[in-house]
Design a protein around this motif. Sequence first.
Motif, PDB file in Angstrom:
ATOM      1  N   SER A  84       0.823  -1.214   0.000  1.00  0.00           N
ATOM      2  CA  SER A  84       0.000   0.000   0.000  1.00  0.00           C
ATOM      3  C   SER A  84       0.853   1.259   0.000  1.00  0.00           C
ATOM      4  CB  SER A  84      -0.937  -0.001   1.212  1.00  0.00           C
ATOM      5  OG  SER A  84      -1.878  -1.033   1.100  1.00  0.00           O
ATOM      6  N   ASN A  85       0.205   2.343  -0.386  1.00  0.00           N
ATOM      7  CA  ASN A  85       0.865   3.635  -0.528  1.00  0.00           C
ATOM      8  C   ASN A  85       0.431   4.564   0.603  1.00  0.00           C
ATOM      9  OD1 ASN A  85       0.974   6.534  -1.577  1.00  0.00           O
ATOM     10  ND2 ASN A  85       2.132   5.450  -3.147  1.00  0.00           N
ATOM     11  N   ILE A  86       1.363   5.276   1.196  1.00  0.00           N
ATOM     12  CA  ILE A  86       1.049   6.140   2.337  1.00  0.00           C
ATOM     13  C   ILE A  86       0.046   7.230   1.955  1.00  0.00           C
ATOM     14  CG2 ILE A  86       2.001   7.860   3.915  1.00  0.00           C
ATOM     15  CD1 ILE A  86       4.524   6.205   4.070  1.00  0.00           C
ATOM     16  N   SER A  87       0.209   7.829   0.812  1.00  0.00           N
ATOM     17  CA  SER A  87      -0.702   8.914   0.419  1.00  0.00           C
ATOM     18  C   SER A  87      -2.123   8.406   0.222  1.00  0.00           C
ATOM     19  CB  SER A  87      -0.199   9.596  -0.860  1.00  0.00           C
ATOM     20  OG  SER A  87      -0.172   8.684  -1.944  1.00  0.00           O
ATOM     21  N   ASP A  88      -2.264   7.185  -0.306  1.00  0.00           N
ATOM     22  CA  ASP A  88      -3.596   6.601  -0.449  1.00  0.00           C
ATOM     23  C   ASP A  88      -4.213   6.325   0.921  1.00  0.00           C
ATOM     24  OD1 ASP A  88      -3.340   6.667  -3.183  1.00  0.00           O
ATOM     25  OD2 ASP A  88      -2.654   4.594  -3.345  1.00  0.00           O
ATOM     26  N   ALA A  89      -3.403   5.827   1.850  1.00  0.00           N
ATOM     27  CA  ALA A  89      -3.891   5.572   3.207  1.00  0.00           C
ATOM     28  C   ALA A  89      -4.336   6.862   3.872  1.00  0.00           C
ATOM     29  CB  ALA A  89      -2.800   4.889   4.028  1.00  0.00           C
ATOM     30  N   ASP A  90      -3.601   7.939   3.664  1.00  0.00           N
ATOM     31  CA  ASP A  90      -3.975   9.229   4.260  1.00  0.00           C
ATOM     32  C   ASP A  90      -5.275   9.763   3.662  1.00  0.00           C
ATOM     33  OD1 ASP A  90      -1.813   9.202   5.930  1.00  0.00           O
ATOM     34  OD2 ASP A  90      -0.581  10.556   4.719  1.00  0.00           O
ATOM     35  N   THR A  91      -5.500   9.503   2.385  1.00  0.00           N
ATOM     36  CA  THR A  91      -6.757   9.933   1.761  1.00  0.00           C
ATOM     37  C   THR A  91      -7.941   9.185   2.370  1.00  0.00           C
ATOM     38  OG1 THR A  91      -5.640  10.418  -0.330  1.00  0.00           O
ATOM     39  CG2 THR A  91      -8.024  10.109  -0.419  1.00  0.00           C
ATOM     40  N   ILE A  92      -7.802   7.877   2.538  1.00  0.00           N
ATOM     41  CA  ILE A  92      -8.853   7.095   3.182  1.00  0.00           C
ATOM     42  C   ILE A  92      -9.106   7.598   4.596  1.00  0.00           C
ATOM     43  CG2 ILE A  92      -9.471   4.808   4.065  1.00  0.00           C
ATOM     44  CD1 ILE A  92      -9.722   5.007   1.077  1.00  0.00           C
ATOM     45  N   ALA A  93      -8.047   7.930   5.314  1.00  0.00           N
ATOM     46  CA  ALA A  93      -8.187   8.430   6.684  1.00  0.00           C
ATOM     47  C   ALA A  93      -9.007   9.713   6.723  1.00  0.00           C
ATOM     48  CB  ALA A  93      -6.810   8.657   7.298  1.00  0.00           C
ATOM     49  N   GLU A  94      -8.808  10.584   5.752  1.00  0.00           N
ATOM     50  CA  GLU A  94      -9.559  11.844   5.714  1.00  0.00           C
ATOM     51  C   GLU A  94     -11.033  11.588   5.421  1.00  0.00           C
ATOM     52  OE1 GLU A  94     -10.364  15.773   6.123  1.00  0.00           O
ATOM     53  OE2 GLU A  94      -8.510  14.704   6.614  1.00  0.00           O
ATOM     54  N   VAL A  95     -11.328  10.676   4.507  1.00  0.00           N
ATOM     55  CA  VAL A  95     -12.721  10.316   4.221  1.00  0.00           C
ATOM     56  C   VAL A  95     -13.381   9.744   5.474  1.00  0.00           C
ATOM     57  CG1 VAL A  95     -14.224   8.808   2.864  1.00  0.00           C
ATOM     58  CG2 VAL A  95     -12.262   9.918   1.776  1.00  0.00           C
ATOM     59  N   LYS A  96     -12.659   8.908   6.194  1.00  0.00           N
ATOM     60  CA  LYS A  96     -13.178   8.321   7.434  1.00  0.00           C
ATOM     61  C   LYS A  96     -13.556   9.386   8.451  1.00  0.00           C
ATOM     62  CE  LYS A  96     -11.039   5.347   9.743  1.00  0.00           C
ATOM     63  NZ  LYS A  96      -9.920   4.621  10.388  1.00  0.00           N
ATOM     64  N   ARG A  97     -12.688  10.341   8.658  1.00  0.00           N
ATOM     65  CA  ARG A  97     -12.953  11.374   9.658  1.00  0.00           C
ATOM     66  C   ARG A  97     -14.258  12.104   9.356  1.00  0.00           C
ATOM     67  NH1 ARG A  97      -7.219  11.629  10.306  1.00  0.00           N
ATOM     68  NH2 ARG A  97      -6.932  12.784   8.368  1.00  0.00           N
TER      69      ARG A  97
END
Length: 276
Positions: A84-97
């Motif tokens: 996995s890619n860190i930037s993709d994980a951070d995008t998912i995290a923002e959607v979650k919030r």
Amino acid sequence: MPWRVWVATLNTVHGEDDISYWLSKDANRGAAAVADGVSTTGGGGASYLAAHGFTLACRILAREASLNTLRSCLSYVSKLARESNISDADTIAEVKRRYYKECSQDGTPCVTPLDFDTITLKPLKAAQPQPRELGAEIPATTLLGALFAGDTIALTLAGDGIVIGAGTSKEETWLLWGALPQFFEGSRLARFVEIGSGLHGHPVEMVLRSEPGHVYVLATDGVDPAALAETLMDIVLNYPSPTSVGNPAAYLLRKILEKTGGFDDDASLVFIYHTS
């Protein structure tokens, strides 16, 4: 329906918890997981990947609740994290919030976790996570998982969190507490699944014979274990069935909230019921 599952979360402090579950059509087998991203790493994307990766793998692999199958599910999670890619994980995290703020309005537990079908409807491109500072820690998460089939349940604890099981009496109640790094001076935060490198350490793994009427709860470390045990025993001993309180996962969170006066961390749990 041999097995039933309910979930609930108050995921608005850090927005880094995740819940995922799956049941077969005949409800004879299934899987469930909770994950808690490490806040210092911005682990919301890692926790989403770990929880949903676990149940996806178990959905494909689970013909029986064995250690081999459990380890195969964890291996799949580890592979996903490595690739996995860190930037993709951070995008998912923002959607979650954003999602959980909407889902947990007025302090009500959210009982509809952010799953893959839901996230594909969200404007991912509109999510703009904060740029990472140079040297920032890699997104990481803990993971607690259950795989159940027939009269067997397999459990894993990768990091901190709580697993509690109860039969039909106080004598049949037990509690497992995952890694406790915060209690030891100089220890690192529990971080067992890491974006880019996969699974770290050696998760606790066990297989138990289950009987109809037994219940199991997987909870993140934001849930107070004493309040959880007390409230769970009240359901087991004083109600004819967990369904008597409606959604037992949401009921547990509401009652724990009343007992403790509030949560200073995200609090999420999965309630698994082996029906009679």
